[in-house]
Design a protein around this motif. Structure first.
Motif, mmCIF file in Angstrom:
data_model
loop_
_atom_site.group_PDB
_atom_site.id
_atom_site.type_symbol
_atom_site.label_atom_id
_atom_site.label_comp_id
_atom_site.label_asym_id
_atom_site.label_seq_id
_atom_site.Cartn_x
_atom_site.Cartn_y
_atom_site.Cartn_z
ATOM 1 N N SER A 107 0.841 -1.204 0.000
ATOM 2 C CA SER A 107 0.000 0.000 0.000
ATOM 3 C C SER A 107 0.874 1.252 0.000
ATOM 4 N N GLY A 108 0.302 2.347 -0.435
ATOM 5 C CA GLY A 108 1.034 3.614 -0.468
ATOM 6 C C GLY A 108 0.714 4.378 -1.728
ATOM 7 N N LYS A 109 1.593 5.358 -2.041
ATOM 8 C CA LYS A 109 1.344 6.221 -3.195
ATOM 9 C C LYS A 109 2.350 5.936 -4.303
ATOM 10 N N CYS A 110 1.797 5.696 -5.497
ATOM 11 C CA CYS A 110 2.635 5.487 -6.666
ATOM 12 C C CYS A 110 2.335 6.669 -7.588
ATOM 13 N N ALA A 215 5.199 5.919 1.163
ATOM 14 C CA ALA A 215 4.189 5.843 2.227
ATOM 15 C C ALA A 215 3.117 6.893 1.929
ATOM 16 N N ASP A 216 1.898 6.684 2.425
ATOM 17 C CA ASP A 216 0.796 7.611 2.126
ATOM 18 C C ASP A 216 1.130 9.059 2.477
ATOM 19 N N ASP A 217 1.904 9.246 3.531
ATOM 20 C CA ASP A 217 2.244 10.626 3.925
ATOM 21 C C ASP A 217 3.597 11.075 3.337
ATOM 22 N N ASN A 222 8.041 2.873 0.699
ATOM 23 C CA ASN A 222 7.555 1.569 1.180
ATOM 24 C C ASN A 222 8.086 0.416 0.342
#
Ligand code: GN1
Ligand code: MG
Length: 347
Positions: A107-110, A215-217, A222
């Motif tokens: 999970s996270g931001k791509c 990571a989302d923030d 990640n």
């Protein structure tokens, strides 16, 4: 594809119970078809593997197995989501003539573009950590996933070949682009002379920014993903593809030609992150070669996009006919600015 006729076999080979309604297209990759599988209990990534582009899947299996066995994972503060073996222990599953594979979902931001220099710093650190973690594995043990993948001389010759065979009419924008790229021969000469001086390392070889997951923030990385092209290469390849996709005002698909420029703050942040890991690990020549990486990787992508357009768009996924031409033009704008700006960055 939509019928998922391969799904029952896939389920059997992995002992899974995926339903068609749990599968949806995912990501922005140009090569494989990627899907997210979301069941009640877990999320997985499923890829329908492009074996027109990667003609030697067994080499990828070899390289990834070598990595699993030998990489120094204590040096890696993130996940490398390598394929999950099927029940027969294989990383790929052949169904109806097509290769599939499943890997863990992270999970996270791509993202295709970053927002600030700190994100550039984190990305560069992550990819340099990958090289460092594999530096003790002799590069010669890796097999060429795609022969001559970053060989600038070969790519130049492939462009000449595409020009010879193309059915496109040579005028206007296309003619200008062809002239521009044929004029980059000096980079081919520099590439050949760096080859004499630099050691081969395990490199990721496709370090564009959407091949990692923040990571989302955005506080850390990640995962580093897209592990098909890991093979022997030069350190500047990995730095260079970061410059191409991170240190620029516009993404690879932008058509705002006048806006496509190098961003020095992001460039310097890339250098800082890369060298924080690489100082004392990379040779002096490797460090000196880094600025060439930005030029060379931008140029090679320009050669490849343009050649693909001339060849009738047979390699990269496109969403409209002129997309590869536009990608080549985008890279030309960046390359022109890089050539002008590189002497100004603090190095
Ligand atoms: C492809 O698979 P993807 O989209 O991360 C290509 C890279 C290019 C990139 C350009 C195997 O990467 O070499 O840099 O597109 N991968 C292959 O966006 O050709
Ligand atoms: Mg990718």
């Amino acid at each position: 594809m939509t019928s998922f006729s391969w799904l029952p076999t896939l389920n059997k080979k992995y002992s899974l119970e995926i339903q068609p309604s749990q599968i949806r297209p995912f990501g922005d990759g140009h090569i494989h078809q990627t899907f997210l599988i979301e069941t009640k209990n877990e999320k997985l990534i499923l890829q329908q593997f492009n074996n027109q582009v990667f003609k030697f899947p067994e080499r990828i299996s070899h390289n990834q197995s070598l990595l699993i066995d030998q990489i120094d994972s204590k040096d890696l503060p993130y996940i490398l989501p390598l394929p999950i073996p099927n029940l027969a222990g294989e990383l790929f599953t052949l169904i109806e003539g097509t290769f599939f594979r499943i890997s863990p979902f992270v999970s996270g931001k791509c993202v295709n573009e970053i927002e600030n220099p700190h994100q550039a710093y984190l990305a560069a650190k992550a990819f340099a950590q990958f090289i460092k973690a594999g530096i003790h594995i002799p590069a010669s043990e890796f097999q060429e996933a795609i022969p001559g993948f970053h060989d600038l001389e070969l790519r130049y010759n492939q462009l000449l070949e595409a020009l010879k065979n193309t059915k496109r009419i040579m005028s206007g924008e296309l003619k200008e682009l062809v002239e521009f790229y044929l004029g980059q021969k000096d980079l081919v000469d520099q590439y050949l002379s760096w080859k004499e001086k630099l050691p081969l390392r395990l490199t990721h070889s496709d370090t564009k920014i959407n091949n990692l997951i923040f990571a989302d923030d955005f506080s850390k990385v990640n995962a580093v993903i897209d592990l098909d092209t890991l093979m022997a290469g030069y350190v500047y390849y990995d730095f260079g593809d970061l410059v191409r996709t991170v240190a620029c005002t516009e993404g690879e698909s932008s058509k705002d030609w006048e806006k496509i420029k190098v961003e020095n703050a992001k460039y310097n942040a890339l250098l800082e992150g890369f060298l924080e890991v690489g100082n004392g690990v990379f040779t002096e020549d490797e460090i000196k070669s880094l600025p060439f990486g930005g030029l060379m990787m931008t140029c090679i992508m320009g050669f490849r996009f343009l050649a693909d357009y001339l060849n009738g768009n047979i390699y990269y996924t496109i969403h409209y006919e002129e997309q590869n031409l536009h990608r080549a033009k985008n890279q030309m704008c960046l390359l022109m600015d890089l050539r002008g700006e590189l002497h100004k960055v603090s190095f």
